[in-house]
Write a protein that holds these residues in place. Structure first.
Motif, PDB file in Angstrom:
ATOM      1  N   ARG A 104      -1.530   5.187   5.951  1.00 33.04           N
ATOM      2  CA  ARG A 104      -1.983   6.288   5.093  1.00 33.04           C
ATOM      3  C   ARG A 104      -1.406   7.612   5.568  1.00 33.04           C
ATOM      4  NH1 ARG A 104      -6.324   9.940   5.723  1.00 33.04           N
ATOM      5  NH2 ARG A 104      -6.929  10.923   3.749  1.00 33.04           N
ATOM      6  N   GLU A 125      -7.061  -3.592  -1.767  1.00 32.26           N
ATOM      7  CA  GLU A 125      -7.002  -4.173  -0.427  1.00 32.26           C
ATOM      8  C   GLU A 125      -8.307  -4.835  -0.006  1.00 32.26           C
ATOM      9  OE1 GLU A 125      -4.257  -4.535   0.997  1.00 32.26           O
ATOM     10  OE2 GLU A 125      -3.100  -3.228  -0.311  1.00 32.26           O
ATOM     11  N   THR A 127      -6.542   7.175  -2.260  1.00 34.73           N
ATOM     12  CA  THR A 127      -6.597   6.262  -1.113  1.00 34.73           C
ATOM     13  C   THR A 127      -7.828   5.384  -1.177  1.00 34.73           C
ATOM     14  OG1 THR A 127      -5.390   7.821   0.296  1.00 34.73           O
ATOM     15  CG2 THR A 127      -6.684   6.125   1.399  1.00 34.73           C
ATOM     16  N   PHE A 157      -3.836   0.468   8.590  1.00 30.25           N
ATOM     17  CA  PHE A 157      -3.815   1.198   7.325  1.00 30.25           C
ATOM     18  C   PHE A 157      -4.049   2.692   7.534  1.00 30.25           C
ATOM     19  CE2 PHE A 157      -3.843  -2.885   5.287  1.00 30.25           C
ATOM     20  CZ  PHE A 157      -3.275  -2.659   4.045  1.00 30.25           C
ATOM     21  N   PHE A 202     -11.140  -3.535   1.019  1.00 36.89           N
ATOM     22  CA  PHE A 202     -11.842  -2.927   2.142  1.00 36.89           C
ATOM     23  C   PHE A 202     -13.311  -2.703   1.788  1.00 36.89           C
ATOM     24  CE2 PHE A 202      -8.757  -0.745   5.242  1.00 36.89           C
ATOM     25  CZ  PHE A 202      -7.808  -1.740   5.084  1.00 36.89           C
ATOM     26  N   GLU A 244     -14.992   0.234   6.240  1.00 33.83           N
ATOM     27  CA  GLU A 244     -13.584   0.166   6.639  1.00 33.83           C
ATOM     28  C   GLU A 244     -12.784   1.322   6.051  1.00 33.83           C
ATOM     29  OE1 GLU A 244     -13.215  -4.692   7.181  1.00 33.83           O
ATOM     30  OE2 GLU A 244     -12.818  -3.767   5.238  1.00 33.83           O
ATOM     31  N   VAL A 245     -13.088   1.676   4.808  1.00 35.83           N
ATOM     32  CA  VAL A 245     -12.413   2.826   4.201  1.00 35.83           C
ATOM     33  C   VAL A 245     -12.768   4.102   4.961  1.00 35.83           C
ATOM     34  CG1 VAL A 245     -12.177   4.243   2.131  1.00 35.83           C
ATOM     35  CG2 VAL A 245     -12.305   1.762   1.921  1.00 35.83           C
ATOM     36  N   PHE A 247       0.829  -1.206   0.000  1.00 35.80           N
ATOM     37  CA  PHE A 247       0.000   0.000   0.000  1.00 35.80           C
ATOM     38  C   PHE A 247       0.866   1.260   0.000  1.00 35.80           C
ATOM     39  CE2 PHE A 247      -2.222   3.234   2.628  1.00 35.80           C
ATOM     40  CZ  PHE A 247      -3.323   3.471   1.814  1.00 35.80           C
ATOM     41  N   LEU A 258      -7.725   1.279  -1.499  1.00 33.69           N
ATOM     42  CA  LEU A 258      -8.234   0.430  -0.423  1.00 33.69           C
ATOM     43  C   LEU A 258      -9.380  -0.456  -0.898  1.00 33.69           C
ATOM     44  CD1 LEU A 258      -8.157   2.869   2.630  1.00 33.69           C
ATOM     45  CD2 LEU A 258      -6.600   0.973   2.145  1.00 33.69           C
ATOM     46  N   LYS A 267      -6.682  -4.201  10.775  1.00 32.44           N
ATOM     47  CA  LYS A 267      -6.204  -3.702   9.487  1.00 32.44           C
ATOM     48  C   LYS A 267      -6.644  -2.261   9.261  1.00 32.44           C
ATOM     49  CE  LYS A 267      -9.951  -5.200   6.366  1.00 32.44           C
ATOM     50  NZ  LYS A 267     -10.270  -5.974   5.140  1.00 32.44           N
ATOM     51  N   THR A 268      -7.838  -1.901   9.736  1.00 34.83           N
ATOM     52  CA  THR A 268      -8.311  -0.530   9.581  1.00 34.83           C
ATOM     53  C   THR A 268      -7.403   0.431  10.330  1.00 34.83           C
ATOM     54  OG1 THR A 268     -10.577  -1.357   9.428  1.00 34.83           O
ATOM     55  CG2 THR A 268     -10.298   0.992   9.862  1.00 34.83           C
ATOM     56  N   THR A 290     -10.790   4.206   8.110  1.00 32.25           N
ATOM     57  CA  THR A 290      -9.382   4.451   7.817  1.00 32.25           C
ATOM     58  C   THR A 290      -9.129   5.917   7.485  1.00 32.25           C
ATOM     59  OG1 THR A 290      -9.096   2.191   6.984  1.00 32.25           O
ATOM     60  CG2 THR A 290      -7.465   3.822   6.288  1.00 32.25           C
TER      61      THR A 290
END
Length: 206
Positions: free
Chosen positions: A93, A167, A159, A89, A169, A173-174, A49, A163, A85-86, A177
């Motif tokens: 980010r 990824e 981004t 990441f 997401f 989740e995005v 990422f 994601l 993971k959230t 994040t």
């Protein structure tokens, strides 16, 4: 068991996440091997990422190390308010964007694979296996155009696309994040897709 550490529903809902369990185990036991397991499970994805932002392998590895240093140092105060993971990441980010502010204009080919350890980390946009030279040229041009168009997106749109597309997401989740709402994420994706559609119109129609 780690569930006894928490009483509120906001944390309970994330206790089934295997990486949350590992992080809580590390918090409780302070066993470096537990953190190594957590790191080995997530390092490649986070490095992948970050690499898409900074376009430099060594720098991406250094910044990924920085992500895990922050995670390590946060262990004593860790309470899961999202999936691991959230949270990870989000840190990745922020570190990536800070680096971009220092080095504006960095781009990376999303089709270029590289190796980290024993793993091939593929940034492939599509399968370029072709049977005719003309097809190879056309697909190569399309990949290059997609690459360039994504890299030219504003950082928030970029981004969101990375994601969701790379990824896996969810919108929720995005949103976590990026510290925004689901509707804002959908708006970012909509604008990003419109921009990409405009930028790629000539190649697709041609």
């Amino acid at each position: 068991m780690v569930g006894f550490l928490f009483k509120d529903n906001k944390t309970d809902q994330y206790l089934d996440d295997p990486d949350v369990k590992l992080m809580l185990k590390f918090k409780e036991e302070e066993d470096p091997k537990v953190f190594e397991e957590l790191m080995s499970k997530n390092f490649s994805r986070i490095m992948n990422f970050i690499y898409r932002f900074v376009a430099d392998r060594e720098l991406a590895e250094d910044l990924t190390q920085e992500v895990f240093i922050k995670i390590y140092n946060s262990a004593s105060n860790y309470y899961p308010r999202s999936k691991f993971k959230t949270w990870a990441f989000t840190i990745a980010r922020n570190i990536s964007l800070n680096e971009l502010r220092k080095n504006k204009g960095a781009t990376v080919s999303l089709d270029k694979p590289f190796k980290y350890g024993e793993d091939d980390i593929s940034l492939q946009v599509e399968d370029k296996t072709v049977t005719r030279p003309d097809d190879a040229i056309i697909k190569g041009e399309l990949v290059d155009a997609v690459d360039k168009a994504i890299n030219e997106l504003p950082s928030n749109q970029r981004t969101a696309i990375l994601l969701i597309r790379y990824e896996g997401f969810s919108y929720e989740e995005v949103a976590r994040t990026m510290n925004t709402t689901v509707s804002a994420v959908k708006s970012l994706l909509s604008r990003a897709r419109e921009t990409l559609k405009e930028k790629l119109a000539d190649i697709v129609s041609g």
